[in-house]
Design an enzyme around this catalytic site. Structure first.
Site, PDB file in Angstrom:
ATOM      1  N   GLN B 367       0.842  -1.208   0.000  1.00 13.87           N
ATOM      2  CA  GLN B 367       0.000   0.000   0.000  1.00 13.87           C
ATOM      3  C   GLN B 367       0.875   1.256   0.000  1.00 13.87           C
ATOM      4  OE1 GLN B 367      -3.273  -1.178  -0.620  1.00 13.87           O
ATOM      5  NE2 GLN B 367      -4.097   0.207   0.900  1.00 13.87           N
ATOM      6  N   GLY B 435     -13.321  -2.977  -1.455  1.00 15.76           N
ATOM      7  CA  GLY B 435     -14.745  -2.942  -1.750  1.00 15.76           C
ATOM      8  C   GLY B 435     -15.388  -1.621  -1.356  1.00 15.76           C
ATOM      9  N   GLU B 458      -9.711  20.574 -23.947  1.00 14.60           N
ATOM     10  CA  GLU B 458      -8.766  21.698 -23.940  1.00 14.60           C
ATOM     11  C   GLU B 458      -7.350  21.229 -24.301  1.00 14.60           C
ATOM     12  OE1 GLU B 458      -9.321  25.016 -21.628  1.00 14.60           O
ATOM     13  OE2 GLU B 458     -11.325  24.504 -20.943  1.00 14.60           O
TER      14      GLU B 458
END
Lengths: 678, 678
Positions: B367, B435, B458
């Site tokens: 993580q 989830g 743009e």
């Protein structure tokens, strides 16, 4: 139906014409690096080479041609309730056509998985609805229960008379299934389980079919029985599966059951996910799904498995089918996305040489190098998932233990790899289609939003990849004890034992024949897995001594993930090369070979390990880079027939910018969709 | 309002408490590589360091606290019509509060861009609505028109009494603006332009404000006047901008104007994009926005610009502001996404050592290595966009030509880099939240879907990056002719002239002090840009001789894109290091330095050019890899305060899993959102 198949075949035999400007850039280029041409191949041959259940596909897609009202999709701004109703109607149409999805899942596995892929481009919510009802709910009953459960429920589940749920995930526990807190306590006096949610963190969450349809659920809960010593204490035997009613026949909530709708999701709003709280819900003792453990009338617990860990592993092992299904559906989504982006890129023109017509955007190397490696990967994934399905069927037939481990590992790894890959790919396809890719009607947005959660459910990808690495490590350690290795990774034995750097001469070899030699490509990818495995085992041993196994594993976590991905990619290359070998048509074969080479070279170039290990010298890396560029250019010439071979009919693909309107103004459908007269 | 700011300050002074298990993994680890701690810093100080318009922010966000009914978002399943109405109501609330967005855009630039960032987390459709009305429609009138246009329209545009459009893109032409086909032909007899859509490919497409609100539009069309020779032929002077009415006061379509709704999009459904076909719509000659070219009563065309190319460049140059606004909004989205993912990761627990509590998922290196480099990049982007805004304001004040080129290049490059980065980052944040990240209420899905098109509109990112490279090449070539270089890339002059490989000893240096030395980091990133620029110039020269400029450019396209990204990253590092230097608080400064180092090292490790050039030896690459890991670990300890410093109040962030509920059960809001009683 025969006429329809004939139509499809005929259309594909004609094949879409290459747009007039497709080779404009090439013609402009007079340099020595001019793009070589791959031969045009017969799309029908390729189609049959990719798919061995084409008649079934034609039947299923014909069903939706006859029911165009079922092909309304997210882009129409449906509410979640409307979308759920649409999905129910679609499922009933499939049943009414005489299909038995429960039988497919239980016995005709290849058809079940193929159906998951086919429906992915109808509506991914429908694929998932099918997965919830048959693979998760039905699958848990037939695989975790025993004969009496099967007899009692099979037909009702199959006919959707008994919609059910798979209530595993809780608010606070997803990946760590062993940490689930819901409990089922045996009341020996009444011979019933008392199913209870002990605190809010244990509320069952994200349960598909729960918010509206579910009548029953397979609930995963800690099995607790009175301790045999009569002390009144409870023995906790860990997580088991129980059948628990949710609603009565009239659709009213069962006493003690509280359900809330999980609300709008990022996608898959055709699925009625709900959150369930149980307050002492009583169910008969027989409702324990007791294939791997039973409790008798007196409350005595027994299991044929030698340990709780093994029993739990066996329980979770039965979920493999779900991951195979997700992999197939994800490959289907990848095919559809590439069809849209590549067909669009071949006809969309923008900029051009001075005083000359504009050229197709697919003629720009920037588009090619986004799309061609994805096309190569899609083919590799297609062959690898076919192999996985084949192994799964064989495993179910033979119950061979080595095969069980192999299928477990490959399904976990391939599910993680495929769904992560597809997720990224859809986004790139959207960007490649520019503003028109942002129109909901062109589907890339809904495909991404619906598919996104494939990375998380039925096993978070990061967690699944760790399982793959853990199994590889186990095999690696076992190899020193002389135990047999599963087929998928048997090469590791040979390589890992002496993970030597390559021959120093080969390190510098830049000849294209060498770079496209399957032996070199396979050797490189296998070297990488073996090297990562070997060094991981060494590092884990070192850190475990110092900090314990848990901390050591986490310290090596990126290494672990790199190993698993590397392993999957080497398996994919094996399957891709096998497909090249198996292809008898020389023209198809040349395209397949180019795809295989591009797939492998792209991985070799982009993984710094080859450079850090000096497995590839700098000049070789640069030669690979150039070769990747020219392979992309060659494949661009056959990119449209390569996606045509996915054989997804226009009425299923639907995206106006991605239709196979050979010879027709490609914008006409799109103009009509916006409301302009033709 | 003062009380509200005090509340915010007080909350941030307290700071969220580190979760109990935050350092569990660290404590487990007793090895020499144990994670060092970065000092806790004062969040309020960091907040003020990041933002210099905090009182304005507090005011704007307070407005939405008072109007919670405006904070309903996509997750509620709004139809596009309902969502558009919500956006209109929000815009009117901003106007009713006394703000003048048109004045901000025209004069108080920094506030305009800051507003774009602030509103991005209210509703990205609102940011884009603002952009359409003020930057595109209003901006084209005031920047491409002359004083009489400004006087006539300024107030009505500002008050949204005159909603308007910017009708540039056509069905078949997006990026290639010079290829637009809509035409405006002067009728000298009536002194009017006849605006016409010559074929369906020229239908104006994706025009914001067109489907429902637009009363007028700035239409980009080929200006055609009768040839002076009286032959009756038309002279085509290329694309110019004209004000064309779309609807009358009662809202009815203007004669000759046909508009269809572009329908549902992937996101931004609060914007009423439409497709417009003009059939000989007549408008007065005065409606030509004539700052860069005029046509007199006799039909004679004249322009103060020396060439058509320069005139066209000047016209497009006025669109720079839009890209600055998009960059700011994209940084806002990145901040919000990281706040959600990092706060969630710090409280979500899953798995743990045997017989010990579970640990926070943010304690897993997997993580950390996803989220910490993104956090570092977010900080770098924040400082770089502040610099861009500063330069833009200075450019508007001084009209300095070198600055115009610098702002043009930096706005193009930073818009492309930021929006691509944020797009990928949102997806990773969703996956990191598992989830629960898939619940619409937690916003990551809608943020991604809404933001996605920022990569395309743009200026398509691939096209914009090419503009950056083209400017770099021009400067590079000019450098040999002694012309001055714009500040942003002046370093290239020094480096490119002799892009030497680094000192061979430095190539092998692995000491952490060296690896974290700003001189090494900056030198490495600058080496890369200079090297890419130098080799690109050489390759282009070679290929141009053989195949012409167009083919040569395309042949080098990936090289071109790599150069532009490399350049932007080196600019980002300069700004990030300048921020470190400018920070007087030692605790904040240490975190900023760690972010700067991680940002740069992550780029160096992941770009194979450093290895291929042997700029970094293998052992140095491995040392960098280890250092990245430990920097991620250190930053994890201050990750929550680092996102708290973004100072987005809970009522704006809204995602239940991302709220700053220090000390409160983080799931309680989420349970309540699903309908469970507290």
């Amino acid at each position: 139906m025969a006429r329809n198949r004939a139509d499809i075949l005929q259309r594909q035999l004609q094949g879409p014409q290459a747009p007039a400007t497709a080779t404009q850039l090439t013609r402009q280029t007079t340099s020595a690096h001019a793009v070589r041409q791959l031969p045009r191949f017969d799309v029908t041959l390729m189609e049959h080479f990719l798919d061995n259940l084409l008649p079934f596909k034609a039947e299923v897609y014909e069903l939706f041609r006859q029911h165009p009202e079922l092909l309304v999709a997210e882009e129409e701004g449906l509410s979640k309730e409307e979308h759920r109703e649409l999905v129910r109607r679609s499922l009933r149409a499939i049943l009414a056509a005489g299909y038995s999805p429960m039988s497919f899942f239980a016995r005709d596995h290849a058809k079940y998985f193929y159906l998951a892929e086919l429906l992915s481009l109808v509506d991914l919510s429908l694929t998932v609805k099918l997965g919830v009802q048959y693979s998760l709910w039905g699958g848990s009953v037939i695989n975790l229960g025993t004969e009496r459960h099967r007899k009692k429920y099979f037909d009702d589940i199959d006919r959707f008379r008994l919609p059910g749920c798979f209530a595993m995930t809780e608010l606070k526990h997803g990946s760590n299934v062993a940490g689930l807190q819901t409990e089922a306590i045996l009341d020996v006096h009444t011979d019933e389980w008392i199913v209870n949610t002990p605190d809010d963190g244990a509320i069952k969450w994200w349960i598909g079919n729960a918010a509206e349809d579910g009548r029953m659920a397979t609930v995963f809960a800690r099995l607790k029985v009175p301790a045999p010593d009569g002390s009144g204490a409870l023995d906790d035997h860990g997580v088991h599966a129980f059948i628990v009613p949710l609603r009565d026949d009239a659709g009213g909530l069962w006493p003690g059951v509280e359900i809330h709708d999980c609300g709008y999701k990022v996608g898959l709003n055709g699925i009625d996910n709900g959150a369930i709280r149980f307050s002492s819900v009583r169910v008969p003792r027989d409702n324990l799904l007791d294939r791997f453990a039973t409790v008798d009338r007196s409350g005595r617990y027994s299991s044929p498995m030698t340990s709780a860990t093994k029993r739990f592993a066996a329980t979770l092992g039965e979920l493999t089918g779900g991951r195979v299904g997700l992999t197939c559906a994800s490959v289907g989504v990848l095919k559809g996305s590439l069809m849209i982006a590549i067909r669009y890129g071949a006809q969309r023109q923008q900029f051009g040489p001075p005083d000359a017509p504009e050229i197709a955007v697919l003629d720009y190397p920037s588009q090619q190098q986004k799309l061609m490696p994805m096309l190569a990967t899609c083919y590799a994934l297609n062959f690898t998932k076919s192999k996985l399905v084949e192994k799964y069927c064989e495993m179910k037939r033979t119950k061979d233990e080595a095969l069980v481990a192999d299928v477990h590992s490959l399904s976990a790894g391939l599910k993680a790899y495929t769904t992560s890959y597809t997720n990224t790919a859809i986004g790139i396809c959207r960007e490649c289609c520019g503003g028109h890719g942002y129109a909901a009607v062109n589907r890339l947005g809904a495909l991404r939003s619906d598919h996104d959660i494939f990375q998380t459910f039925e096993g978070d990808n990061t967690v699944l990849l760790q399982q793959v690495a853990a199994l590889l490590l186990k095999e690696y350690r076992d190899s020193f004890r002389g135990s047999p290795l599963a087929a998928t990774w048997s090469y590791l034995k040979i390589w890992a034992q002496d993970s030597l750097p390559a021959n120093p001469l080969v390190t510098h070899e830049t000849d294209v024949t060498h770079l496209r030699d399957p032996a070199f490509l396979l050797r490189a990818l296998r070297y990488r897995s073996a090297r990562l495995l070997h060094t991981l085992a060494t590092r884990l041993r070192k850190h475990s001594r110092r900090s314990g196994e848990f901390a050591a594993w986490n310290k090596c976590l990126l290494h672990v993930l790199a190993l698993s991905r590397a392993h999957i990619e080497s398996v994919m290359l094996v399957e891709m090369l096998a497909a090249v070998d198996a292809c008898v048509d020389p023209d198809c074969r040349r395209s397949l070979k180019a795809l295989a080479d591009l797939f492998a070279l792209d991985r070799i170039y982009n993984d710094i390990i080859f450079r850090n290990d000096d497995y590839i010298a700098p000049e070789k890396a640069k030669a690979i880079y150039r070769l990747i560029g020219s392979l992309c250019g060659e494949l661009r010439g056959v990119a449209v027939p390569l996606v045509d071979a996915f054989a997804i009919p226009d009425h299923i693909l639907r995206a106006p910018i991605g239709l196979s309107t050979a010879g027709v103004d490609p914008y006409s459908e799109y103009l009509a969709a916006a409301g302009f007269d033709a």
